[in-house]
Design a protein around this motif. Structure first.
Motif, mmCIF file in Angstrom:
data_model
loop_
_atom_site.group_PDB
_atom_site.id
_atom_site.type_symbol
_atom_site.label_atom_id
_atom_site.label_comp_id
_atom_site.label_asym_id
_atom_site.label_seq_id
_atom_site.Cartn_x
_atom_site.Cartn_y
_atom_site.Cartn_z
ATOM 1 N N SER A 120 0.855 -1.196 0.000
ATOM 2 C CA SER A 120 0.000 0.000 0.000
ATOM 3 C C SER A 120 0.888 1.244 0.000
ATOM 4 O O SER A 120 2.124 1.136 0.119
ATOM 5 C CB SER A 120 -0.863 0.019 1.269
ATOM 6 N N GLY A 121 0.241 2.397 -0.078
ATOM 7 C CA GLY A 121 0.997 3.649 -0.006
ATOM 8 C C GLY A 121 1.666 3.802 1.354
ATOM 9 O O GLY A 121 2.803 4.284 1.449
ATOM 10 N N SER A 122 0.978 3.368 2.400
ATOM 11 C CA SER A 122 1.558 3.477 3.746
ATOM 12 C C SER A 122 2.777 2.569 3.887
ATOM 13 O O SER A 122 3.794 2.973 4.461
ATOM 14 C CB SER A 122 0.519 3.101 4.807
ATOM 15 N N SER A 123 2.680 1.339 3.360
ATOM 16 C CA SER A 123 3.840 0.431 3.423
ATOM 17 C C SER A 123 5.003 0.999 2.610
ATOM 18 O O SER A 123 6.164 0.814 2.986
ATOM 19 C CB SER A 123 3.521 -0.950 2.842
ATOM 20 N N GLY A 148 -1.372 17.137 4.620
ATOM 21 C CA GLY A 148 -0.456 15.984 4.604
ATOM 22 C C GLY A 148 -1.188 14.679 4.873
ATOM 23 O O GLY A 148 -2.408 14.667 5.063
ATOM 24 N N HIS A 149 -0.440 13.569 4.873
ATOM 25 C CA HIS A 149 -1.047 12.259 5.131
ATOM 26 C C HIS A 149 -0.620 11.751 6.502
ATOM 27 O O HIS A 149 0.416 12.164 7.026
ATOM 28 C CB HIS A 149 -0.624 11.258 4.041
ATOM 29 N N LEU A 150 -1.413 10.818 7.054
ATOM 30 C CA LEU A 150 -1.089 10.189 8.342
ATOM 31 C C LEU A 150 0.360 9.728 8.413
ATOM 32 O O LEU A 150 1.042 9.907 9.422
ATOM 33 C CB LEU A 150 -1.955 8.937 8.507
ATOM 34 N N THR A 151 0.832 9.112 7.322
ATOM 35 C CA THR A 151 2.192 8.554 7.306
ATOM 36 C C THR A 151 3.260 9.633 7.139
ATOM 37 O O THR A 151 4.437 9.316 6.995
ATOM 38 C CB THR A 151 2.356 7.517 6.181
ATOM 39 N N HIS A 152 2.827 10.886 7.120
ATOM 40 C CA HIS A 152 3.794 11.988 7.032
ATOM 41 C C HIS A 152 4.100 12.548 8.420
ATOM 42 O O HIS A 152 4.496 13.689 8.550
ATOM 43 C CB HIS A 152 3.272 13.101 6.115
ATOM 44 N N GLY A 153 3.834 11.726 9.446
ATOM 45 C CA GLY A 153 4.283 12.136 10.778
ATOM 46 C C GLY A 153 3.203 12.342 11.813
ATOM 47 O O GLY A 153 3.468 12.915 12.876
ATOM 48 N N GLY A 196 4.474 16.376 -0.779
ATOM 49 C CA GLY A 196 3.367 15.521 -1.214
ATOM 50 C C GLY A 196 2.247 15.616 -0.213
ATOM 51 O O GLY A 196 2.487 15.908 0.959
ATOM 52 N N ALA A 197 1.019 15.398 -0.666
ATOM 53 C CA ALA A 197 -0.133 15.639 0.202
ATOM 54 C C ALA A 197 -1.330 14.812 -0.218
ATOM 55 O O ALA A 197 -1.349 14.229 -1.301
ATOM 56 C CB ALA A 197 -0.483 17.120 0.145
ATOM 57 N N SER A 198 -2.331 14.799 0.676
ATOM 58 C CA SER A 198 -3.589 14.106 0.385
ATOM 59 C C SER A 198 -4.687 15.090 0.019
ATOM 60 O O SER A 198 -5.722 14.695 -0.516
ATOM 61 C CB SER A 198 -4.057 13.320 1.614
ATOM 62 N N VAL A 222 9.500 12.498 -2.307
ATOM 63 C CA VAL A 222 8.182 12.959 -2.765
ATOM 64 C C VAL A 222 7.189 11.809 -2.644
ATOM 65 O O VAL A 222 7.466 10.699 -3.105
ATOM 66 C CB VAL A 222 8.239 13.447 -4.234
ATOM 67 N N ASP A 223 6.059 12.068 -2.014
ATOM 68 C CA ASP A 223 4.940 11.122 -1.993
ATOM 69 C C ASP A 223 3.918 11.667 -2.982
ATOM 70 O O ASP A 223 3.172 12.592 -2.671
ATOM 71 C CB ASP A 223 4.358 11.035 -0.577
ATOM 72 N N MET A 224 3.922 11.089 -4.192
ATOM 73 C CA MET A 224 3.036 11.622 -5.241
ATOM 74 C C MET A 224 1.749 10.796 -5.367
ATOM 75 O O MET A 224 1.137 10.744 -6.445
ATOM 76 C CB MET A 224 3.768 11.687 -6.583
ATOM 77 N N ALA A 225 1.346 10.140 -4.256
ATOM 78 C CA ALA A 225 0.198 9.221 -4.305
ATOM 79 C C ALA A 225 -1.003 9.821 -5.030
ATOM 80 O O ALA A 225 -1.615 9.161 -5.863
ATOM 81 C CB ALA A 225 -0.192 8.808 -2.887
ATOM 82 N N HIS A 226 -1.337 11.066 -4.708
ATOM 83 C CA HIS A 226 -2.542 11.644 -5.316
ATOM 84 C C HIS A 226 -2.341 12.052 -6.760
ATOM 85 O O HIS A 226 -3.225 11.863 -7.598
ATOM 86 C CB HIS A 226 -3.031 12.843 -4.484
ATOM 87 N N THR A 248 4.416 6.239 -4.210
ATOM 88 C CA THR A 248 3.060 6.498 -4.688
ATOM 89 C C THR A 248 2.147 5.328 -4.358
ATOM 90 O O THR A 248 2.611 4.226 -4.065
ATOM 91 C CB THR A 248 3.040 6.746 -6.213
ATOM 92 N N THR A 249 0.845 5.599 -4.416
ATOM 93 C CA THR A 249 -0.130 4.513 -4.480
ATOM 94 C C THR A 249 -0.407 4.285 -5.965
ATOM 95 O O THR A 249 -0.075 5.128 -6.803
ATOM 96 C CB THR A 249 -1.452 4.886 -3.781
ATOM 97 N N THR A 250 -1.048 3.153 -6.268
ATOM 98 C CA THR A 250 -1.365 2.875 -7.671
ATOM 99 C C THR A 250 -2.867 3.003 -7.946
ATOM 100 O O THR A 250 -3.309 2.760 -9.062
ATOM 101 C CB THR A 250 -0.894 1.450 -8.043
HETATM 102 C C1 LIG Z 1 -0.350 11.237 0.003
HETATM 103 C C2 LIG Z 1 -0.713 9.848 0.442
HETATM 104 N N1 LIG Z 1 0.264 8.993 0.771
HETATM 105 C C3 LIG Z 1 0.015 7.752 1.200
HETATM 106 C C4 LIG Z 1 -1.282 7.289 1.274
HETATM 107 C C5 LIG Z 1 -1.511 5.905 1.847
HETATM 108 O O1 LIG Z 1 -1.997 5.005 0.956
HETATM 109 P P1 LIG Z 1 -2.698 3.645 1.482
HETATM 110 O O2 LIG Z 1 -4.077 4.020 1.891
HETATM 111 O O3 LIG Z 1 -2.620 2.761 0.254
HETATM 112 O O4 LIG Z 1 -1.876 3.121 2.600
HETATM 113 C C6 LIG Z 1 -2.348 8.125 0.918
HETATM 114 C C7 LIG Z 1 -3.729 7.630 1.003
HETATM 115 O O5 LIG Z 1 -4.693 8.294 0.977
HETATM 116 C C8 LIG Z 1 -2.051 9.447 0.499
HETATM 117 O O6 LIG Z 1 -3.025 10.313 0.200
#
Ligand SMILES: Cc1ncc(COP(=O)(O)O)c(C=O)c1O
Length: 415
Positions: A120-123, A148-153, A196-198, A222-226, A248-250
């Protein structure tokens, strides 16, 4: 009452699950889906994700012999990173994993090393930090309440519990405060700066981040998930060439299977690979890796690029309609696939949660979101986040998006 036994009983139990899946399929077909992180995958992605590859254990990375066979077929593939599986019978798995890596490099026009195994993006973020940081190191990232995202601290997440966090945020207009970011970097001397942000609707200036990271001697991630889909389609500047690590997430704008990816400069390849396996995961989800390969193939097509251009145009159209109706939009507009409505001045009696719940009752799905200088708790929030990636996949036009904005306004006015 006699308990039904054997096959009939087993089928009834399984039907309970398949019936729920059918109901969810119906919900997805009928509802207006405006959650910015969701999308609808192709039949081919579903086929790969539901394939027999789920039966195979493949801890580790492709074997040397598989890599050589792959390179005979794709001579421009340059292998980086770890080599060797812990199980036999992996020749087909190896091919698929190598093909996924090869195609993601093509999708993002990069020669960065790619690890396609994060679940996942978090992993992916967990492994990326592990690759280059020690517990207690300082990360400078965007705060959760600013997008930001949860995994950003976040303090409730592994990231906030493992690393020392310093946050930058947005200015009064909702834009990333680059001066504040630089001042904090100079002061706290982070080991890693994260962009990077949500929930951020504007172009992120990666070059500016990279310059600060270089100035203070930090890794730049860079977390380019979005925005991954926009990066692939050229609708957002690329972090490749600037960042040391890109995660990133996919499954968001990239419109693929649920999962994560880590890209990195070649010199970090082995560190990243061993942070994924054995550092933080066991066997890869190889059916998901195959679905990621399909995702990458699709992201390389002109149809996908045209789709992303439509996402951006649709998002602008809906955002513009809300502005014309007097709504307050964070930053006053959008450059990407999402925007944030701030209800705190225009509708002080309504929380984001109340609007989310009422729209749910009308078959419109979105999520509440904090706004800059949030006064409410995150559970209620004063804003909503709207994204158009999913409904654009369903074929929506700009006119559909404007009509939906007016419908949402009608519902909000009746609250
Ligand atoms: C910027 C960002 N990084 C990481 C994630 C985490 O992805 P996942 O839900 O697949 O763990 C998200 C999920 O919303 C996100 O927005």
């Amino acid at each position: 009452m006699r308990r039904r036994v054997g096959r009939a009983w087993r089928n009834t139990v399984k039907d309970t699950v398949f019936d729920a899946i059918a109901r969810e399929e119906q919900r997805q077909n009928n509802n207006v889906e405006l959650i910015a992180s969701e999308n609808f995958v192709s039949a081919d992605v579903l086929r790969a994700a539901g394939s027999v590859l789920t039966n195979k254990y493949a801890e580790g990375y492709p074997e040397r012999t598989s890599i050589e066979a792959f390179q005979r077929q794709y001579p421009d593939y340059v292998h980086t990173g770890s080599v060797g599986r812990y199980y036999g019978g992996c020749e087909n798995i190896d091919f698929i994993e190598l093909y996924a890596r090869y195609m993601f490099q093509k999708a993002f026009h990069t020669d960065y090393h790619v690890n396609v195994q994060p679940h996942s993006g978090s992993s992916a973020n967990l492994a990326a930090y592990m690759a280059v940081l020690q517990p207690g190191d300082t990360i400078l990232s965007m705060s959760l309440d600013n997008g930001g995202h949860l995994t950003h601290g976040s303090s409730v997440n592994f990231s906030g519990k493992t690393y020392k966090m310093v946050f930058y945020g947005v200015d009064d207009n909702g834009y990333i405060d680059y001066e504040d970011m630089r001042a904090k970097a100079l002061q706290c001397r982070p080991a890693l700066i994260l962009a990077g942000a949500s929930a951020y609707s504007r172009i992120i200036d990666f070059a500016r981040f990279a310059a600060v990271a270089q100035e203070v001697g930090a890794y730049f991630m860079v977390d380019m998930a979005h925005i991954a889909g926009l990066v692939a389609a050229g609708d957002h500047p690329s972090p490749f060439g600037l960042a040391d690590i890109v995660t990133t997430t996919t499954h968001k704008t990239l419109r693929g299977t649920r999962g994560g990816l880590i890209f990195c400069r070649a010199e970090l390849a082995r560190k990243v690979d061993s942070a994924v396996f054995p550092g933080s995961q066991g066997g890869g989800l190889q059916h998901v890796v195959a679905a990621k390969a399909i995702t990458a193939c699709e992201a390389c097509t002109p149809e996908y690029v045209a789709y992303i251009h439509r996402v951006v145009a649709n998002t602008r159209a809906m955002c513009d309609e809300f502005i014309q109706m007097g709504y307050q939009i964070v930053t006053g507009g959008t450059d990407n696939h999402l925007f944030l409505i701030d209800l705190s001045n225009t509708h002080p009696h309504l929380s984001g949660r109340m609007v989310q719940d009422e729209l749910d009752r009308h078959g419109i799905t979105l999520n509440k979101n904090c706004v800059p200088n949030e006064k409410r708790s995150p559970r209620d929030a004063s804003g909503v986040r709207i994204g158009l990636a999913a409904m654009t996949t369903k074929g929506w036009s700009e006119a559909d998006c404007r009509a939906c904005a007016r419908k949402i306004d009608e519902i909000i006015r009746a609250m």
